[in-house]
Design a protein around this motif. Structure first.
Motif, PDB file in Angstrom:
ATOM      1  N   VAL A   1       1.016  -1.112  -0.049  1.00 37.09           N
ATOM      2  CA  VAL A   1       0.017   0.077   0.197  1.00 37.09           C
ATOM      3  C   VAL A   1       0.888   1.280   0.074  1.00 37.09           C
ATOM      4  O   VAL A   1       1.883   1.226   0.685  1.00 37.09           O
ATOM      5  N   ALA A   2       0.666   2.264  -0.923  1.00 35.51           N
ATOM      6  CA  ALA A   2       1.383   3.471  -1.082  1.00 35.51           C
ATOM      7  C   ALA A   2       0.579   4.471  -0.373  1.00 35.51           C
ATOM      8  O   ALA A   2      -0.437   4.759  -0.903  1.00 35.51           O
ATOM      9  N   ILE A   3       1.176   5.201   0.722  1.00 36.65           N
ATOM     10  CA  ILE A   3       0.647   6.457   1.396  1.00 36.65           C
ATOM     11  C   ILE A   3       1.690   7.298   1.154  1.00 36.65           C
ATOM     12  O   ILE A   3       2.543   7.399   2.007  1.00 36.65           O
ATOM     13  N   ARG A   4       1.330   8.191   0.035  1.00 35.90           N
ATOM     14  CA  ARG A   4       2.619   9.396  -0.299  1.00 35.90           C
ATOM     15  C   ARG A   4       3.686   8.671  -0.591  1.00 35.90           C
ATOM     16  O   ARG A   4       3.865   7.905  -1.420  1.00 35.90           O
ATOM     17  N   ASN A   5       4.867   8.868   0.074  1.00 37.92           N
ATOM     18  CA  ASN A   5       6.161   8.211  -0.353  1.00 37.92           C
ATOM     19  C   ASN A   5       6.515   7.021   0.704  1.00 37.92           C
ATOM     20  O   ASN A   5       7.647   6.272   0.740  1.00 37.92           O
ATOM     21  N   LYS A   6       5.548   6.631   1.362  1.00 38.22           N
ATOM     22  CA  LYS A   6       5.710   5.252   2.297  1.00 38.22           C
ATOM     23  C   LYS A   6       5.110   4.039   1.578  1.00 38.22           C
ATOM     24  O   LYS A   6       4.091   4.356   1.191  1.00 38.22           O
ATOM     25  N   LEU A   7       5.629   2.864   1.602  1.00 38.65           N
ATOM     26  CA  LEU A   7       5.453   1.629   1.253  1.00 38.65           C
ATOM     27  C   LEU A   7       4.783   0.817   2.426  1.00 38.65           C
ATOM     28  O   LEU A   7       5.826   0.783   3.177  1.00 38.65           O
ATOM     29  N   LEU A   8       3.720   0.258   2.493  1.00 40.00           N
ATOM     30  CA  LEU A   8       3.320  -0.528   3.634  1.00 40.00           C
ATOM     31  C   LEU A   8       3.165  -2.136   3.104  1.00 40.00           C
ATOM     32  O   LEU A   8       2.315  -2.078   2.243  1.00 40.00           O
ATOM     33  N   LEU A   9       3.846  -3.018   3.788  1.00 40.59           N
ATOM     34  CA  LEU A   9       3.784  -4.334   3.215  1.00 40.59           C
ATOM     35  C   LEU A   9       2.848  -5.064   4.201  1.00 40.59           C
ATOM     36  O   LEU A   9       3.226  -4.929   5.415  1.00 40.59           O
TER      37      LEU A   9
ATOM     38  N   PRO B   1       5.039   7.045  -5.448  1.00 44.88           N
ATOM     39  CA  PRO B   1       4.806   6.206  -6.675  1.00 44.88           C
ATOM     40  C   PRO B   1       3.743   6.494  -7.481  1.00 44.88           C
ATOM     41  O   PRO B   1       2.464   6.502  -6.807  1.00 44.88           O
ATOM     42  N   VAL B   2       4.009   6.585  -8.774  1.00 41.27           N
ATOM     43  CA  VAL B   2       2.742   6.420  -9.702  1.00 41.27           C
ATOM     44  C   VAL B   2       2.398   5.134 -10.463  1.00 41.27           C
ATOM     45  O   VAL B   2       1.122   5.031 -10.286  1.00 41.27           O
ATOM     46  N   VAL B   3       3.276   4.200 -10.337  1.00 43.85           N
ATOM     47  CA  VAL B   3       2.869   2.898 -11.100  1.00 43.85           C
ATOM     48  C   VAL B   3       3.695   2.102  -9.767  1.00 43.85           C
ATOM     49  O   VAL B   3       4.681   2.228  -9.443  1.00 43.85           O
TER      50      VAL B   3
ATOM     51  N   VAL C   1       8.693   0.195  -8.786  1.00 48.46           N
ATOM     52  CA  VAL C   1       7.953   1.640  -8.459  1.00 48.46           C
ATOM     53  C   VAL C   1       8.654   2.380  -9.487  1.00 48.46           C
ATOM     54  O   VAL C   1       9.654   2.491  -9.920  1.00 48.46           O
ATOM     55  N   ALA C   2       7.525   3.304  -9.996  1.00 50.47           N
ATOM     56  CA  ALA C   2       7.921   4.333 -11.041  1.00 50.47           C
ATOM     57  C   ALA C   2       7.504   5.698 -10.451  1.00 50.47           C
ATOM     58  O   ALA C   2       6.325   5.905 -10.275  1.00 50.47           O
TER      59      ALA C   2
ATOM     60  N   HIS D   1      11.712  10.253 -13.221  1.00 55.32           N
ATOM     61  CA  HIS D   1      11.942   9.915 -14.374  1.00 55.32           C
ATOM     62  C   HIS D   1      12.586   8.527 -14.243  1.00 55.32           C
ATOM     63  O   HIS D   1      13.579   8.196 -15.242  1.00 55.32           O
ATOM     64  N   GLN D   2      12.197   7.839 -13.522  1.00 55.61           N
ATOM     65  CA  GLN D   2      12.780   6.436 -13.446  1.00 55.61           C
ATOM     66  C   GLN D   2      12.081   5.482 -12.775  1.00 55.61           C
ATOM     67  O   GLN D   2      10.953   5.532 -12.318  1.00 55.61           O
ATOM     68  N   PHE D   3      12.341   4.044 -13.268  1.00 55.68           N
ATOM     69  CA  PHE D   3      11.732   2.823 -12.469  1.00 55.68           C
ATOM     70  C   PHE D   3      12.718   2.343 -11.604  1.00 55.68           C
ATOM     71  O   PHE D   3      13.915   2.141 -11.923  1.00 55.68           O
ATOM     72  N   ASP D   4      12.305   2.068 -10.460  1.00 54.96           N
ATOM     73  CA  ASP D   4      13.433   1.321  -9.382  1.00 54.96           C
ATOM     74  C   ASP D   4      12.851   0.219  -8.941  1.00 54.96           C
ATOM     75  O   ASP D   4      11.624  -0.229  -8.923  1.00 54.96           O
ATOM     76  N   LEU D   5      13.707  -0.835  -8.556  1.00 50.81           N
ATOM     77  CA  LEU D   5      13.316  -2.149  -7.932  1.00 50.81           C
ATOM     78  C   LEU D   5      13.753  -1.912  -6.427  1.00 50.81           C
ATOM     79  O   LEU D   5      14.619  -1.439  -6.000  1.00 50.81           O
ATOM     80  N   VAL D   6      12.589  -2.281  -5.546  1.00 55.42           N
ATOM     81  CA  VAL D   6      12.917  -2.512  -4.242  1.00 55.42           C
ATOM     82  C   VAL D   6      12.880  -3.688  -3.377  1.00 55.42           C
ATOM     83  O   VAL D   6      12.050  -4.452  -4.010  1.00 55.42           O
ATOM     84  N   ASN D   7      13.990  -4.114  -2.731  1.00 53.09           N
ATOM     85  CA  ASN D   7      13.603  -5.306  -1.992  1.00 53.09           C
ATOM     86  C   ASN D   7      12.753  -5.262  -0.819  1.00 53.09           C
ATOM     87  O   ASN D   7      12.740  -4.485   0.038  1.00 53.09           O
ATOM     88  N   GLU D   8      11.784  -6.325  -0.851  1.00 55.74           N
ATOM     89  CA  GLU D   8      10.779  -6.141   0.267  1.00 55.74           C
ATOM     90  C   GLU D   8      11.273  -6.557   1.467  1.00 55.74           C
ATOM     91  O   GLU D   8      10.871  -5.896   2.464  1.00 55.74           O
TER      92      GLU D   8
END
Length: 988
Positions: free
Chosen positions: A590-598, A637-639, A656-657, A660-667
């Motif tokens: 879940v994306a809450i602004r710039n935070k990701l909640l797993l 994130p937008v995507v 996450v996008a 100007h970039q796509f990044d990979l984040v380790n869970e």
């Protein structure tokens, strides 16, 4: 709002069944070595070998081959834009130089998209590196500039600003530039090889062929006399018979094909090498080798032929025992992948289907060969020379033209001419159109353009053909997801459940605004993101509870009845994603602004039945979820897409996008790695689709016009290997999509008025379907979309007087597309829902764990018990459920004669059907099905009957299709007929 929905719930949320694909269907690269009779090595080469199976000794039983799998890739009636959209119409051509002082040409036209009242700008940019084509939407209130068009093509800096070219003769030169993309006609070599021949000298020295070879030639085409031949000659002499007296010729889907047959070319007894024959066949890109003999005899190898020009060999063997052909394809290693893939085994008993398959394969193969470095570098040098020569010829004349016009031409496409020069401009445009029409006619007569009616079969059913799902749908769709055979839709009027042929049922009222949803039937869960801004929350529901409310017709739930369904810590979320390949656990980010909640589900899929049966029906599913960790990003994130690792332990990733970039984040660790940086000023992120090639994860990154495939390797020491790989590729869409759907072997891009269909393995265009006012609704299983159809009304635009205005913002009447459907006076506009079955696209049936919640109670009782992993939706004991299921099954088969016992609950007595009631489904013992007298629909009572009917619905037999269409004319509302000048879509 819509941006977040399309980039998450539709684009990147794909069912696990469609994300699996493999390039092994297109063969594997092997080192092939040929030797002479003494065993000495002659030549060696690396070729990709396609044999449709893993071994040579595979049983020759004909394989299952679907006619819908065979497509011409990058067909000319979709790619030859200048000939199709520009010639014979008023359009603008510009010339300029980029920052590196390389000249370029730009052509822009406002066209009616195939007479469907969809005005669009078609733009072509010619540069030395190749041709770039894009479509831009038309807006009557927004001025489109040349600068904005070039910016969309990633050309922002100029050494000299573009200037308009007014000479009508420029059309001839631009048509020559387009012809550099490749010929529309083809010449293929046909080499006859006897059993045991191992060298090219022996094969070329065969004077005549066998009877089976003659039948094969007759299958390929017609025998024509060369002397005086007026059609496409493929380099053969048609005056003096120096290249033989006859040859084989055919026309296939508008393409003229001349075959260079070895036994028909001149034979010389003195010349053992048969140079005259090799001069033609050795210079063909594609050659068919017809080899006699049994399968056990020595097979042909490409290294037996001494040719640096031939890149593709098609080995054909004929089996007289079962009257079948076996096909094998050899492609030089540098040739990109091309279809169609061979069936397994590659044996054809239907000769006409074999002919179509071979011709499509060879045409696609020659087009693919032109993309190899050997040919692409030559084409680039030729294109660069032509562009520079044309630039030098035109620039002196452009300086003499009114500079005021040139300056205005840079700010506005097709500027309106001053009144003083109005008559002169009208005369110029008339001459411009006359010359373009004459050039188009001359090109067609000469045979350098595909025929208008490209031998298109009216009985051929394409896999992307849609079915009517719901007519006259009046609501605005926010998001949706499939539930069994039904569709759960979030609209402005609330949450509705829609099924084909049945009235919609309201599930939640309009106080609950769902912006994103997932229906997880196997887990008995409904996940939804509601509201917006700070009030946004993630809710979870039990599907069985929702289904029970529908069946019992209780009070419709509102927003205030869902307080117990809110997941903690999700307040203010703007986006969420789930793992599409459900393994040991369900994961939600879940994306809450710039935070990701797993968040994960406590109970695994394997024991969900046991755990759910223990839970009471009143317990909220919120208790089944647990918070894992929080990850911070630099930007919202937008995507967002979840990528499953090979072990699922600590190698799961999040793509996450943002910016100007796509990044990979380790869970597990929260570490971020750069996957791709977008080198453009403006970025419109569309999707990041997780696909799995032979079990290994990859990502399709979609932004602007670009779709790029990146292989994602497993984590190695905590760091993913994301460096460039030979497996990576990219292609460009013709129009910026707002959603992308992957269903191997296809990938579909959805725009506001079209569906662009390409192949995943190479990005080649297969078809473009124009659909007015298109909106993708759902795509996780079957693809649902909303479109507009005109019910009545006509246009009298042809009777309008000619106008002198020439801007796309104010086009002339003869060039002005008819106004959109919604603005036509006297028309009733219908918004309909259509469905593209996923089984048609992926070529196999899809098991559905849950029947439609809207089917009659007599059906859902049996089905839900057999299919649902949970049983708490019925407040009955296990023995009562078993007894009811048994009696219901007998009721369906018409075998129950005794009345229902009084011990049954009153609730079930009300819902159980009574025999003889005309308003309820009646038993049909012959068909083993229930026939509903109200809707005249047949619902199968056995999985075998369903599978058989589903198989018939995807049959490619023309007779079966004809019978189906006669009985149900509305089942396929979009009949797509491929033409050259226009694609007609009949909205039935």
């Amino acid at each position: 709002l819509m941006k977040h929905f399309y980039s998450s719930s539709v684009s990147e949320d794909l069912g696990c069944r469609r994300g699996e694909f493999s390039r092994k269907h297109y063969g594997s690269v092997e080192l092939l070595i040929s030797s002479d009779a003494d065993g000495a090595i002659q030549r060696a080469g690396r070729f990709r070998v396609e044999n449709g199976s893993s071994g040579e000794n595979t049983d020759c039983t004909p394989g299952t081959w679907h006619r819908t799998d065979v497509h011409l890739e990058n067909p000319e009636y979709h790619t030859r834009w200048y000939f199709k959209y520009f010639l014979g119409k008023v359009h603008q051509n510009y010339i300029g130089t980029d920052a590196e002082k390389n000249p370029f040409f730009l052509s822009v036209v406002l066209s009616d998209q195939n007479n469907l009242r969809v005005p669009q700008y078609h733009s072509i940019l010619w540069r030395k590196t190749g041709t770039q084509k894009i479509c831009l939407p038309y807006s009557p209130t927004k001025t489109l500039s040349v600068k904005s068009i070039l910016s969309a093509m990633s050309l922002d800096k100029f050494e000299k600003s573009p200037r308009e070219i007014f000479h009508p003769e420029i059309q001839k030169d631009l048509l020559v530039l387009e012809e550099q993309e490749g010929s529309v006609n083809f010449k293929f070599g046909v080499l006859y090889a006897k059993d045991g021949q191992l060298t090219d000298d022996e094969m070329f020295s065969n004077e005549v062929g066998s009877e089976s070879f003659q039948r094969f030639l007759h299958l390929l085409g017609d025998t024509v006399t060369l002397k005086g031949w007026a059609g496409y000659r493929g380099g053969l002499d048609t005056k003096n018979d120096t290249t033989g007296t006859c040859s084989i010729y055919t026309v296939f889907q508008g393409h003229e094909i001349m075959f260079h047959v070895s036994t028909m070319l001149p034979y010389s007894r003195e010349n053992k090498q048969q140079v005259e024959r090799k001069r033609h066949i050795g210079n063909d890109i594609v050659t068919i080798v017809f080899q006699e003999g049994e399968e056990s005899s020595p097979a042909f190898k490409p290294s037996m032929i001494r040719s640096h020009f031939t890149h593709i060999f098609a080995l054909v063997r004929y089996n007289k025992h079962n009257d079948s052909y076996r096909l094998k394809i050899f492609s030089e290693e540098s040739v990109p992948l091309f279809g169609p893939p061979l069936p397994s085994p590659p044996v054809f008993t239907n000769h006409q289907e074999f002919r179509d398959f071979v011709l499509v394969k060879l045409i696609n193969g020659e087009k693919a060969t032109l993309e190899t470095p050997t040919f692409s570098q030559k084409r680039q040098r030729t294109l660069d020379m032509l562009i520079r020569s044309l630039y030098q010829d035109l620039m002196p004349d452009l300086h003499k033209v009114n500079n005021m016009l040139n300056r205005r031409s840079f700010s506005d496409v097709l500027p309106e001419s001053p009144k003083s020069t109005r008559k002169k401009e009208e005369a110029r445009q008339a001459e411009f159109v006359r010359l373009g029409q004459a050039l188009k006619l001359k090109t067609t007569v000469k045979g350098d353009a595909t025929a208008n009616l490209a031998t298109t079969s009216f009985c051929k059913k394409e896999p992307w053909e849609s079915q009517s799902f719901c007519s006259n749908f009046p609501h605005e769709v926010v998001c949706a997801d499939s539930w069994g055979q039904s569709l759960l839709v979030s609209t402005d009027a609330g949450i509705l459940l829609i099924d084909d042929g049945q009235p919609s049922v309201q599930v939640f009222d309009k106080t609950l605004q769902i912006k994103q949803m997932h229906v997880l039937e196997a887990l008995d869960l409904l996940i939804a993101r509601t509201d917006k801004g700070k009030d946004s929350r993630l809710l979870v529901f039990r599907l069985s509870a929702v289904q029970k409310d529908i069946e019992t017709k209780q009070v419709i739930r509102s927003k205030y009845d869902c307080r117990e369904n809110k997941l903690e810590r999700t307040k203010g979320c703007h986006l969420y994603a789930i793992n599409t390949h459900h393994g040991s656990e369900l994961r939600i980010v879940v994306a809450i602004r710039n935070k990701l909640l797993l968040v994960t589900k406590k109970y695994s899929l394997c024991n969900s039945l046991t755990s759910s049966s223990v839970l009471s029906s009143s317990e909220s599913p919120v208790e089944e979820f647990q918070y894992i960790r929080e990850i911070c990003l630099s930007d919202p994130p937008v995507v967002m897409t979840l990528v499953d690792g090979p072990t699922g332990d600590s190698d799961n990733m999040i793509c996450v996008a943002y910016r100007h970039q796509f990044d990979l984040v380790n869970e597990s660790t929260g570490e971020s790695y750069r996957l791709h940086h977008v080198e453009t000023n403006k970025v419109n992120f569309v999707a990041a689709i997780d696909v799995y090639e032979d079990g290994e994860a990859g990502l399709l990154l979609c932004y602007n016009y670009v779709c790029q495939y990146r292989k994602v390797y497993p984590f190695n020491g905590g760091c993913p290997l994301i460096q460039p790989s030979a497996y990576d590729f990219q292609f460009s869409w013709n129009q910026v999509p707002y959603a992308v759907v992957c269903a191997f072997p296809y990938i579909l891009a959805f725009t506001t008025d079209s569906i662009e269909i390409r192949l995943v393995v190479n990005g080649n265009l297969v078809h473009t379907a124009v659909v007015p006012e298109l909106q993708l609704v759902a795509s996780r299983s079957d693809i649902y979309f909303k479109a507009t159809a005109a019910v009545s009304g006509s246009s009298d635009s042809n009777s309008k007087e000619m106008s002198s205005r020439s801007s796309p913002q104010t086009p002339t009447a003869s060039e002005m597309p008819e106004c959109p459907l919604s603005s036509l006076e006297g028309e009733v506009v219908c918004k309909n829902l259509y469905k593209i079955p996923l089984s048609n696209l992926v070529g196999r049936s899809i098991e559905r764990p849950l029947k439609s919640p809207l089917t009659p109670k007599v059906i859902t009782t049996t089905t839900s018990i057999a299919s649902l992993p949970v049983t708490h939706s019925l407040s009955l004991s296990r023995m009562e459920i078993k007894e009811i299921a048994s009696r219901t099954r007998k009721e369906l088969l018409g075998l129950l004669d005794e009345p229902i016992p009084k011990t049954e609950s009153a609730q079930m007595q009300k819902k159980a059907p009574r025999r003889g009631d005309p308003s309820l489904p009646q038993a049909d013992p012959k068909e083993g099905a229930v026939r509903s007298t109200s809707s005249d629909r047949i619902i199968s009572s056995s999985f075998e009957s369903y599978s058989e009917g589903h198989h018939l619905s995807t049959s490619s037999d023309p007779n079966t299709l004809a019978n189906r269409e006669e009985s149900s004319p509305s089942s396929y509302p979009f009949r797509l007929i491929s033409l050259y000048d226009e694609d007609i879509i009949d909205l039935k």
